[in-house]
Design a protein around this motif. Structure first.
Motif, short mmCIF file in Angstrom:
data_model
loop_
_atom_site.label_atom_id
_atom_site.label_comp_id
_atom_site.label_asym_id
_atom_site.label_seq_id
_atom_site.Cartn_x
_atom_site.Cartn_y
_atom_site.Cartn_z
N LEU A 349 0.81 -1.21 0.00
CA LEU A 349 0.00 0.00 0.00
C LEU A 349 0.85 1.27 0.00
O LEU A 349 0.36 2.33 -0.41
N ARG A 350 2.10 1.20 0.45
CA ARG A 350 2.94 2.40 0.43
C ARG A 350 3.35 2.77 -1.00
O ARG A 350 3.37 3.94 -1.36
N SER A 351 3.65 1.74 -1.81
CA SER A 351 4.04 2.03 -3.19
C SER A 351 2.84 2.05 -4.14
O SER A 351 2.93 2.59 -5.24
N GLN A 352 1.73 1.45 -3.70
CA GLN A 352 0.54 1.40 -4.55
C GLN A 352 -0.69 1.74 -3.69
O GLN A 352 -1.48 0.86 -3.35
N PRO A 353 -0.83 3.01 -3.32
CA PRO A 353 -1.92 3.40 -2.40
C PRO A 353 -3.31 3.29 -3.00
O PRO A 353 -4.30 3.36 -2.27
N SER A 354 -3.43 3.14 -4.29
CA SER A 354 -4.74 2.97 -4.92
C SER A 354 -4.59 2.12 -6.17
O SER A 354 -3.49 2.00 -6.72
N GLY A 355 -5.68 1.52 -6.59
CA GLY A 355 -5.63 0.70 -7.78
C GLY A 355 -6.86 -0.18 -7.91
O GLY A 355 -7.82 -0.06 -7.15
N GLU A 356 -6.81 -1.05 -8.90
CA GLU A 356 -7.90 -2.00 -9.12
C GLU A 356 -7.31 -3.34 -9.53
O GLU A 356 -6.18 -3.42 -10.02
N LEU A 357 -8.12 -4.40 -9.34
CA LEU A 357 -7.63 -5.75 -9.59
C LEU A 357 -8.82 -6.65 -9.92
O LEU A 357 -9.90 -6.51 -9.33
N PHE A 358 -8.62 -7.57 -10.86
CA PHE A 358 -9.62 -8.60 -11.15
C PHE A 358 -9.13 -9.92 -10.59
O PHE A 358 -7.97 -10.31 -10.78
N TRP A 359 -10.01 -10.61 -9.88
CA TRP A 359 -9.62 -11.82 -9.16
C TRP A 359 -10.79 -12.79 -9.15
O TRP A 359 -11.78 -12.56 -8.47
N ASN A 360 -10.69 -13.87 -9.93
CA ASN A 360 -11.70 -14.93 -9.95
C ASN A 360 -13.14 -14.42 -10.07
O ASN A 360 -14.03 -14.86 -9.34
N GLY A 361 -13.35 -13.48 -10.98
CA GLY A 361 -14.70 -12.98 -11.19
C GLY A 361 -15.04 -11.74 -10.39
O GLY A 361 -16.09 -11.15 -10.59
N TRP A 362 -14.15 -11.34 -9.48
CA TRP A 362 -14.38 -10.14 -8.68
C TRP A 362 -13.57 -8.96 -9.24
O TRP A 362 -12.46 -9.14 -9.73
N GLU A 363 -14.14 -7.79 -9.11
CA GLU A 363 -13.42 -6.56 -9.43
C GLU A 363 -13.22 -5.78 -8.12
O GLU A 363 -14.20 -5.46 -7.43
N PHE A 364 -11.98 -5.51 -7.79
CA PHE A 364 -11.65 -4.82 -6.54
C PHE A 364 -11.06 -3.44 -6.84
O PHE A 364 -10.28 -3.27 -7.77
N HIS A 365 -11.44 -2.46 -6.01
CA HIS A 365 -10.85 -1.13 -6.05
C HIS A 365 -10.43 -0.78 -4.62
O HIS A 365 -11.17 -1.05 -3.67
N TRP A 366 -9.27 -0.17 -4.46
CA TRP A 366 -8.84 0.26 -3.14
C TRP A 366 -8.15 1.62 -3.25
O TRP A 366 -7.59 1.98 -4.28
N ASN A 367 -8.20 2.36 -2.16
CA ASN A 367 -7.43 3.60 -2.08
C ASN A 367 -7.15 3.91 -0.62
O ASN A 367 -7.96 3.61 0.27
#
Length: 464
Positions: A349-367
């Protein structure tokens, strides 16, 4: 009705009333759109075409499927039907398919021909914007189908025989016996084509028509066909009522499908209504039809009913990758077209404080942002806090894998989906499971001024 020429009185007296009554019952008689008539050239379809053209007021499209099974005879059938359509001034549509070469795995030639023929008829219906597709099954076909189903083993649904209407398919001759059809054609001096395979008693259906039914008529009851047809109508009434009841019950049982599931029932509601076995079986069949699955045999349906009524955790293979899986709370129809070995993902999270990811049918967003409120764990999003001494890695693993990483971890996820269901973990002190919530084991005094907001959405189309 065609008023451009005189219709013989014997047809108006003996055929028109019954034909009109069936048309009204099936819903096509007063239709303003055209009808596609599936015409093979046999007596049944020739009679059907003549009655539609001369007794009904609308436009009739002649559709002929040339299956290539009988060689030169098939080509002659096609030429005959084309000529008949021309004579009756009907648009003609034909498709030629080498059926034996187009069979799917486990499919007989007859099954392939039926599948391809109805696909062709549906294409013709769509092309001309027709209200329905008329085919030539009659009352003898109905009786033969009932006997065929009884002989090979069936329940009440098999006693229905051939439905007079299903979707866009209608059967205007269902109240006429074969003898009435032949009498009509002979009276009109109309020709038809004969299929030589119809007299081959190596086929069970032909044996029923040529041997069993004449035996029943001569030795037991000369009106056996009428009685079997009456039994079929009663079975239709019963199964129609069962289907309506099952449809209403399934609406109550149905909840939004769990991720990875095609359909989900609420098992606690199912237990509270305490359905009798025959009605539960009908609910299963209704779900099968809604999902477009293959039909279970009677024995396998009974097995599934027994599992639902008597067992807690179980799985039942419906077909290939389709399973029915159950736990204490849910019964789900699952299509295992996903990657069952879920990858573990680690996000710094320090180098990538936000982003999105697809994982086994799920779409994730974090910040990651400044802290403004208390920890929250919702169904589709959560907000967790960072600890200064914590590892700033956000781990995404399967719930099954989480049991190895987190002490005293209890999860409510259905047992059958633990290996593909995601969980978010921060230093094993905070975790969140989409749809189910999470836990925080960090004291408020130890929390920093940073928070991480995570959103999750299940998207089947993005399965890995």
């Amino acid at each position: 009705m065609n008023t451009s020429k005189c219709i013989p009185k014997w047809i108006m007296d003996n055929y028109y009333p019954k034909f009109k009554a069936v048309g009204i019952r099936q819903g096509w008689w007063n239709s303003s759109g055209p009808i596609v008539a599936g015409v093979s050239g046999g007596p049944d379809s020739v009679a059907l075409l003549w009655l539609l053209v001369n007794l009904w007021r609308g436009k009739v499209i002649v559709a002929h499927f040339e299956h290539g099974i009988r060689g030169e005879d098939s080509l002659e059938d096609a030429a005959f039907v084309r000529g008949l359509a021309t004579e009756l001034r009907c648009p003609f549509l034909m498709e030629s398919v080498p059926v034996p070469k187009c069979r799917q795995r486990g499919e007989s030639v007859e099954e392939a021909a039926r599948r391809l023929r109805y696909a062709f008829l549906e294409q013709a219906r769509e092309k001309y914007g027709a209200s329905c597709i008329a085919v030539g099954h009659h009352k003898d076909d109905l009786v033969e189908t009932v006997l065929f189903n009884v002989i090979r083993g069936t329940g009440i649904r098999g006693v229905r025989g051939i439905p007079e209407k299903r979707g866009y398919i209608v059967r205007p001759l269902i109240e006429f016996f074969r003898s009435e059809i032949i009498e009509l054609l002979k009276g009109l001096e109309m020709a038809w084509r004969e299929d030589s395979t119809n007299i081959d008693i190596d086929y069970t259906r032909n044996k029923i028509r040529l041997q069993l039914i004449p035996l029943l008529e001569s030795e037991y009851n000369p009106k056996i066909k009428e009685h079997i047809a009456s039994l079929s109508r009663q079975a239709c009434d019963i199964t129609d009522r069962l289907e309506r009841d099952a449809s209403s019950i399934n609406e109550v049982l149905r909840r939004n499908p769990l991720p990875y599931a095609m359909a989900t029932w609420d098992r606690k509601i199912l237990q509270s209504v305490n359905l009798p076995p025959h009605l539960l079986a009908e609910c299963i069949r209704k779900q099968q039809r809604d999902l477009g699955l293959t039909t279970l045999s009677g024995n396998r349906t009974e097995l599934l009913v027994g599992l639902i009524r008597e067992r807690l955790n179980w799985r039942f293979q419906w077909e290939k990758r389709i399973e029915v899986c159950a736990d204490r709370d849910f019964i789900s129809w699952v299509d295992w077209d996903i990657e069952t070995r879920s990858p573990s993902v680690s996000i710094d999270l320090r180098s990538q404080p936000s982003g999105e990811l697809f994982w086994n049918g799920w779409e994730f967003h974090w910040n990651m942002s400044d802290r403004t409120d208390m920890p929250k764990f919702g169904m589709y999003q959560c907000c967790v806090f960072m600890c200064d001494e914590m590892d700033h890695s956000l781990e995404i693993v399967s719930v099954k894998e989480a049991h190895r990483l987190i002490d005293d971890f209890f999860d409510p996820v259905p047992w059958w989906s633990k290996q593909v269901w995601p969980i978010f973990i921060l230093s094993c002190k905070m975790w969140w499971i989409p749809l189910y919530g999470g836990s925080c084991k960090v004291r408020d005094a130890d929390r920093s001024l940073k928070r991480v907001r995570i959103k999750a959405e299940y998207k089947k189309s993005e399965r890995m």
